[in-house]
Design a protein around this motif. Structure first.
Motif, PDB file in Angstrom:
ATOM      1  N   ILE A   8    -119.451   0.833  31.307  1.00 53.57           N
ATOM      2  CA  ILE A   8    -117.920   0.446  31.592  1.00 53.57           C
ATOM      3  C   ILE A   8    -117.519  -0.926  32.034  1.00 53.57           C
ATOM      4  N   CYS A   9    -117.621  -0.573  33.124  1.00 50.38           N
ATOM      5  CA  CYS A   9    -116.651  -2.017  33.605  1.00 50.38           C
ATOM      6  C   CYS A   9    -117.407  -3.522  33.931  1.00 50.38           C
ATOM      7  N   THR A  12    -116.328  -3.971  29.559  1.00 50.60           N
ATOM      8  CA  THR A  12    -115.370  -3.991  28.860  1.00 50.60           C
ATOM      9  C   THR A  12    -113.937  -4.558  29.897  1.00 50.60           C
ATOM     10  N   ALA A  14    -111.180  -7.199  31.678  1.00 55.36           N
ATOM     11  CA  ALA A  14    -109.875  -6.447  32.444  1.00 55.36           C
ATOM     12  C   ALA A  14    -109.169  -6.605  31.772  1.00 55.36           C
ATOM     13  N   LEU A  36    -114.540   3.253  25.609  1.00 59.75           N
ATOM     14  CA  LEU A  36    -114.819   2.918  26.617  1.00 59.75           C
ATOM     15  C   LEU A  36    -114.077   1.991  27.425  1.00 59.75           C
ATOM     16  N   GLY A  37    -112.680   1.721  26.378  1.00 52.42           N
ATOM     17  CA  GLY A  37    -111.576   0.791  26.808  1.00 52.42           C
ATOM     18  C   GLY A  37    -110.240   1.220  27.923  1.00 52.42           C
ATOM     19  N   ALA A  40    -112.157   2.276  30.669  1.00 51.68           N
ATOM     20  CA  ALA A  40    -112.602   0.925  32.272  1.00 51.68           C
ATOM     21  C   ALA A  40    -110.131   0.706  32.591  1.00 51.68           C
ATOM     22  N   THR A  43    -110.158   3.549  35.287  1.00 50.19           N
ATOM     23  CA  THR A  43    -110.853   3.309  36.316  1.00 50.19           C
ATOM     24  C   THR A  43    -110.286   2.461  37.095  1.00 50.19           C
ATOM     25  N   ALA A  91    -114.708   8.865  34.192  1.00 58.40           N
ATOM     26  CA  ALA A  91    -113.653   7.726  34.944  1.00 58.40           C
ATOM     27  C   ALA A  91    -112.674   8.423  34.933  1.00 58.40           C
TER      28      ALA A  91
END
Length: 249
Positions: A8-9, A12, A14, A36-37, A40, A43, A91
């Motif tokens: 994910i990090c 995706t 930032a 996924l967005g 992120a 997170t 996350a």
């Protein structure tokens, strides 16, 4: 950190991190890129609690008490496609899981009894005791008409709007209760229609608790004029025409 969370990090873009008490993360429900967005964003945000549109309070309490029960709680909710939502749960970190799905019986009762009666004594705080302005009512009925494939009479959409108002208020109340209990920031995971800033969850939070700050991100498949504080465009997914079975002869 699970491999999925690491991906994910890496995969995706930032996001600019909002400084708000409550962050609403919209979604297209069947789009894994949107999730996924959202993952992120969680997170980076490290919220104290995450409010889910999809889980009731009871289902969320089960998942929160025992994270190995998340998938079974999701199945009990009736929502499909848990694998595309799994990155969101990966996350969460130490964030509490809060359910804000209204029971189905309550949602059905809105049609007969009205949103204010079902919501309870706090209804005026969230504006449910007042009719919508005529222009907004008409716009919202038109949106519901399109969302339901124009398969039902337009006048029936007034009840759909009442249900949407009720659900938005339930989500907003749950987010405010989580904020009061766990402190900021709190995140909300819900469909893009609930994240819009003009009349959905952010607007109801502003009405009920003017000192509480919000930030709404829409994860959308194409640019539109739906109001959010910021927009993240995600790749669209291939899907069957949801109206085909209703409009074909």
């Amino acid at each position: 950190m699970r491999l999925a969370a690491l991906l994910i990090c890496l995969a995706t873009p930032a996001l600019a991190q909002p400084t708000a008490d409550i962050v609403i993360l919209g979604e297209v429900h069947d789009n894994p890129h949107a999730h996924l967005g959202q993952a992120a964003a969680l997170t980076a945000l490290r919220p104290t609690a995450v409010v889910f549109e999809m889980l009731t309070a009871e289902e969320a309490a089960k998942a929160d008490a025992d994270r190995t029960q998340i998938a079974s709680a999701w199945e009990a909710s009736g929502w499909r496609d848990f694998p595309i939502y799994a990155p969101i749960f990966d996350a969460l970190g130490d964030a509490r899981i809060i359910g804000a799905a209204a029971p189905r019986d309550a949602v059905r009762a809105v049609y007969g009894d009205g949103a204010a009666a079902l919501f309870g004594p706090d209804a005026p705080r969230f504006g449910l005791d007042q009719p919508l302005p005529d222009e907004q009512q008409a716009a919202r009925q038109a949106l519901q008409f399109e969302a339901h494939c124009q398969a039902m009479p337009l006048e029936m959409m007034a009840g759909m709007v009442d249900v949407q108002r009720y659900r938005d208020a339930v989500f907003a109340r749950a987010a405010l209760e989580a904020l009061n209990t766990y402190g900021p920031p709190v995140a909300v995971i819900a469909g893009n229609g609930h994240a819009r800033t003009d009349w959905a969850v952010p607007a109801l939070i502003a009405l009920a608790a003017p000192d509480v700050t919000t930030h709404a991100t829409g994860f959308v498949e194409a640019a539109s004029d739906t109001p959010f504080d910021d927009v993240q465009i995600v790749p669209p997914v291939d899907r069957e025409d949801p109206c085909a079975s209703l409009t074909s002869k």
